[in-house]
Design a protein around this motif. Structure first.
Motif, PDB file in Angstrom:
ATOM      1  N   LEU A  11       0.823  -1.198   0.000  1.00 41.58           N
ATOM      2  CA  LEU A  11       0.000   0.000   0.000  1.00 41.58           C
ATOM      3  C   LEU A  11       0.864   1.258   0.000  1.00 41.58           C
ATOM      4  CD1 LEU A  11      -2.533  -1.142   2.731  1.00 41.58           C
ATOM      5  CD2 LEU A  11      -2.811  -1.273   0.246  1.00 41.58           C
ATOM      6  N   ARG A  12       0.254   2.358  -0.366  1.00 38.53           N
ATOM      7  CA  ARG A  12       0.934   3.647  -0.311  1.00 38.53           C
ATOM      8  C   ARG A  12       0.970   4.150   1.126  1.00 38.53           C
ATOM      9  NH1 ARG A  12      -2.458   5.233  -5.241  1.00 38.53           N
ATOM     10  NH2 ARG A  12      -1.038   4.791  -6.945  1.00 38.53           N
ATOM     11  N   GLU A  13       1.880   5.059   1.400  1.00 39.22           N
ATOM     12  CA  GLU A  13       1.959   5.679   2.715  1.00 39.22           C
ATOM     13  C   GLU A  13       0.619   6.348   3.033  1.00 39.22           C
ATOM     14  OE1 GLU A  13       4.537   9.138   4.862  1.00 39.22           O
ATOM     15  OE2 GLU A  13       5.570   7.834   3.422  1.00 39.22           O
ATOM     16  N   GLY A  14       0.162   6.159   4.252  1.00 39.64           N
ATOM     17  CA  GLY A  14      -1.106   6.744   4.667  1.00 39.64           C
ATOM     18  C   GLY A  14      -2.311   5.865   4.402  1.00 39.64           C
ATOM     19  N   GLN A  15      -2.103   4.738   3.731  1.00 40.27           N
ATOM     20  CA  GLN A  15      -3.200   3.813   3.464  1.00 40.27           C
ATOM     21  C   GLN A  15      -3.154   2.634   4.424  1.00 40.27           C
ATOM     22  OE1 GLN A  15      -2.535   2.822  -0.712  1.00 40.27           O
ATOM     23  NE2 GLN A  15      -4.281   4.105  -1.274  1.00 40.27           N
ATOM     24  N   GLY A  16      -4.287   2.020   4.589  1.00 42.39           N
ATOM     25  CA  GLY A  16      -4.397   0.802   5.370  1.00 42.39           C
ATOM     26  C   GLY A  16      -5.371  -0.119   4.673  1.00 42.39           C
ATOM     27  N   ILE A  17      -5.721  -1.186   5.348  1.00 41.15           N
ATOM     28  CA  ILE A  17      -6.668  -2.127   4.740  1.00 41.15           C
ATOM     29  C   ILE A  17      -7.609  -2.638   5.808  1.00 41.15           C
ATOM     30  CG2 ILE A  17      -5.192  -4.160   5.010  1.00 41.15           C
ATOM     31  CD1 ILE A  17      -6.221  -4.893   2.096  1.00 41.15           C
ATOM     32  N   GLU A  18      -8.845  -2.822   5.409  1.00 38.79           N
ATOM     33  CA  GLU A  18      -9.864  -3.406   6.269  1.00 38.79           C
ATOM     34  C   GLU A  18     -10.214  -4.770   5.681  1.00 38.79           C
ATOM     35  OE1 GLU A  18     -14.283  -2.140   6.667  1.00 38.79           O
ATOM     36  OE2 GLU A  18     -13.092  -0.957   8.100  1.00 38.79           O
ATOM     37  N   ILE A  19      -9.963  -5.808   6.444  1.00 38.27           N
ATOM     38  CA  ILE A  19     -10.202  -7.184   6.019  1.00 38.27           C
ATOM     39  C   ILE A  19     -11.528  -7.658   6.600  1.00 38.27           C
ATOM     40  CG2 ILE A  19      -9.345  -9.571   6.157  1.00 38.27           C
ATOM     41  CD1 ILE A  19      -7.457  -7.813   4.580  1.00 38.27           C
ATOM     42  N   GLU A  20     -12.332  -8.278   5.768  1.00 39.67           N
ATOM     43  CA  GLU A  20     -13.610  -8.840   6.207  1.00 39.67           C
ATOM     44  C   GLU A  20     -13.402 -10.336   6.470  1.00 39.67           C
ATOM     45  OE1 GLU A  20     -17.321  -8.740   7.528  1.00 39.67           O
ATOM     46  OE2 GLU A  20     -16.371  -6.952   6.682  1.00 39.67           O
ATOM     47  N   GLU A  21     -13.194 -10.670   7.740  1.00 34.85           N
ATOM     48  CA  GLU A  21     -12.949 -12.072   8.104  1.00 34.85           C
ATOM     49  C   GLU A  21     -14.108 -12.940   7.651  1.00 34.85           C
ATOM     50  OE1 GLU A  21     -12.132 -14.924  11.962  1.00 34.85           O
ATOM     51  OE2 GLU A  21     -12.133 -12.756  12.232  1.00 34.85           O
ATOM     52  N   GLY A  22     -13.787 -14.053   7.020  1.00 43.58           N
ATOM     53  CA  GLY A  22     -14.804 -14.980   6.559  1.00 43.58           C
ATOM     54  C   GLY A  22     -15.262 -14.713   5.134  1.00 43.58           C
ATOM     55  N   SER A  23     -14.688 -13.693   4.484  1.00 48.38           N
ATOM     56  CA  SER A  23     -15.047 -13.447   3.085  1.00 48.38           C
ATOM     57  C   SER A  23     -14.335 -14.451   2.170  1.00 48.38           C
ATOM     58  CB  SER A  23     -14.729 -12.007   2.679  1.00 48.38           C
ATOM     59  OG  SER A  23     -13.371 -11.698   2.910  1.00 48.38           O
ATOM     60  N   TRP A  24     -13.523 -15.295   2.744  1.00 45.52           N
ATOM     61  CA  TRP A  24     -12.881 -16.418   2.066  1.00 45.52           C
ATOM     62  C   TRP A  24     -13.114 -17.650   2.934  1.00 45.52           C
ATOM     63  CZ3 TRP A  24     -10.490 -12.978   5.170  1.00 45.52           C
ATOM     64  CH2 TRP A  24      -9.696 -13.464   6.195  1.00 45.52           C
ATOM     65  N   GLU A  25     -12.902 -18.800   2.378  1.00 43.92           N
ATOM     66  CA  GLU A  25     -13.090 -20.031   3.139  1.00 43.92           C
ATOM     67  C   GLU A  25     -11.950 -20.191   4.139  1.00 43.92           C
ATOM     68  OE1 GLU A  25     -13.507 -24.858   2.596  1.00 43.92           O
ATOM     69  OE2 GLU A  25     -12.916 -23.646   0.871  1.00 43.92           O
ATOM     70  N   ILE A  26     -12.306 -20.204   5.419  1.00 45.77           N
ATOM     71  CA  ILE A  26     -11.321 -20.441   6.478  1.00 45.77           C
ATOM     72  C   ILE A  26     -11.421 -21.919   6.836  1.00 45.77           C
ATOM     73  CG2 ILE A  26     -10.596 -19.897   8.822  1.00 45.77           C
ATOM     74  CD1 ILE A  26     -11.785 -17.081   8.383  1.00 45.77           C
ATOM     75  N   LEU A  27     -10.372 -22.644   6.543  1.00 41.53           N
ATOM     76  CA  LEU A  27     -10.384 -24.095   6.749  1.00 41.53           C
ATOM     77  C   LEU A  27     -10.456 -24.448   8.235  1.00 41.53           C
ATOM     78  CD1 LEU A  27      -7.686 -25.097   4.117  1.00 41.53           C
ATOM     79  CD2 LEU A  27     -10.177 -25.158   3.870  1.00 41.53           C
ATOM     80  N   PRO A  28     -11.120 -25.546   8.562  1.00 40.61           N
ATOM     81  CA  PRO A  28     -11.265 -25.964   9.955  1.00 40.61           C
ATOM     82  C   PRO A  28      -9.943 -26.123  10.702  1.00 40.61           C
ATOM     83  CG  PRO A  28     -12.721 -27.250   8.554  1.00 40.61           C
ATOM     84  CD  PRO A  28     -11.846 -26.436   7.645  1.00 40.61           C
ATOM     85  N   VAL A  29      -8.874 -26.437  10.001  1.00 41.36           N
ATOM     86  CA  VAL A  29      -7.587 -26.619  10.666  1.00 41.36           C
ATOM     87  C   VAL A  29      -7.163 -25.349  11.408  1.00 41.36           C
ATOM     88  CG1 VAL A  29      -6.166 -25.999   8.646  1.00 41.36           C
ATOM     89  CG2 VAL A  29      -5.234 -27.503  10.412  1.00 41.36           C
ATOM     90  N   PHE A  30      -7.518 -24.186  10.889  1.00 36.86           N
ATOM     91  CA  PHE A  30      -7.124 -22.942  11.553  1.00 36.86           C
ATOM     92  C   PHE A  30      -7.893 -22.740  12.854  1.00 36.86           C
ATOM     93  CE2 PHE A  30      -6.077 -22.213   7.056  1.00 36.86           C
ATOM     94  CZ  PHE A  30      -4.703 -22.112   7.206  1.00 36.86           C
ATOM     95  N   ARG A  31      -9.159 -23.090  12.870  1.00 37.06           N
ATOM     96  CA  ARG A  31      -9.940 -23.005  14.113  1.00 37.06           C
ATOM     97  C   ARG A  31      -9.415 -24.019  15.133  1.00 37.06           C
ATOM     98  NH1 ARG A  31     -11.645 -18.147  12.978  1.00 37.06           N
ATOM     99  NH2 ARG A  31     -13.165 -18.083  11.310  1.00 37.06           N
ATOM    100  N   PHE A  32      -9.033 -25.199  14.644  1.00 35.82           N
ATOM    101  CA  PHE A  32      -8.463 -26.229  15.512  1.00 35.82           C
ATOM    102  C   PHE A  32      -7.169 -25.729  16.156  1.00 35.82           C
ATOM    103  CE2 PHE A  32      -5.543 -29.740  16.208  1.00 35.82           C
ATOM    104  CZ  PHE A  32      -6.316 -30.655  16.923  1.00 35.82           C
ATOM    105  N   LEU A  33      -6.273 -25.181  15.335  1.00 36.24           N
ATOM    106  CA  LEU A  33      -4.994 -24.678  15.851  1.00 36.24           C
ATOM    107  C   LEU A  33      -5.191 -23.538  16.843  1.00 36.24           C
ATOM    108  CD1 LEU A  33      -2.926 -24.714  12.551  1.00 36.24           C
ATOM    109  CD2 LEU A  33      -2.561 -26.176  14.557  1.00 36.24           C
ATOM    110  N   GLU A  34      -6.137 -22.678  16.547  1.00 32.90           N
ATOM    111  CA  GLU A  34      -6.423 -21.558  17.453  1.00 32.90           C
ATOM    112  C   GLU A  34      -6.909 -22.067  18.806  1.00 32.90           C
ATOM    113  OE1 GLU A  34      -9.209 -17.542  17.626  1.00 32.90           O
ATOM    114  OE2 GLU A  34      -9.277 -18.808  15.845  1.00 32.90           O
ATOM    115  N   LYS A  35      -7.846 -22.994  18.758  1.00 35.70           N
ATOM    116  CA  LYS A  35      -8.451 -23.500  19.995  1.00 35.70           C
ATOM    117  C   LYS A  35      -7.489 -24.350  20.810  1.00 35.70           C
ATOM    118  CE  LYS A  35     -12.399 -26.133  21.714  1.00 35.70           C
ATOM    119  NZ  LYS A  35     -13.647 -26.833  21.353  1.00 35.70           N
ATOM    120  N   TYR A  36      -6.923 -25.381  20.184  1.00 34.12           N
ATOM    121  CA  TYR A  36      -6.111 -26.336  20.943  1.00 34.12           C
ATOM    122  C   TYR A  36      -4.662 -25.899  21.106  1.00 34.12           C
ATOM    123  CZ  TYR A  36     -10.228 -29.200  20.632  1.00 34.12           C
ATOM    124  OH  TYR A  36     -11.525 -29.648  20.746  1.00 34.12           O
TER     125      TYR A  36
END
Length: 92
Positions: A11-36
């Protein structure tokens, strides 16, 4: 580096990004790793990228065309966020 270090580099200086969680497929392995693995939710984005392999920032009017080109090459793509005028990465 994950989301917080790598995405701002495109990005250019002064810019940022807003990510919409779940707008892509989040595989179950990531939830597993987060939890356990007791990994804080926000850290999952910096350690594992939550399954995002590449981020391309381009004009919103070109997004569907880019997705079509990538799909033609056998890649899955999605719009996951938008560029903002506030530096940093926000995940919603």
């Amino acid at each position: 580096g994950g989301f917080d270090e790598n995405i701002p580099r495109i990005l250019r200086e002064g810019q940022g990004i807003e990510i919409e969680e779940g707008s892509w497929e989040i595989l179950p392995v990531f939830r597993f790793l987060e939890k356990y693995g007791k990994v804080p939710h926000r850290e999952m984005f910096n350690i594992f990228n939550m399954g995002i392999g590449m981020v391309i920032a381009l004009d919103a009017a070109e997004a569907q065309r880019a997705i079509g080109i990538l799909a033609g090459q056998g890649e899955r793509a999605a719009v996951i966020g938008r560029v903002t005028g506030t530096e940093g990465v926000a995940i919603r």
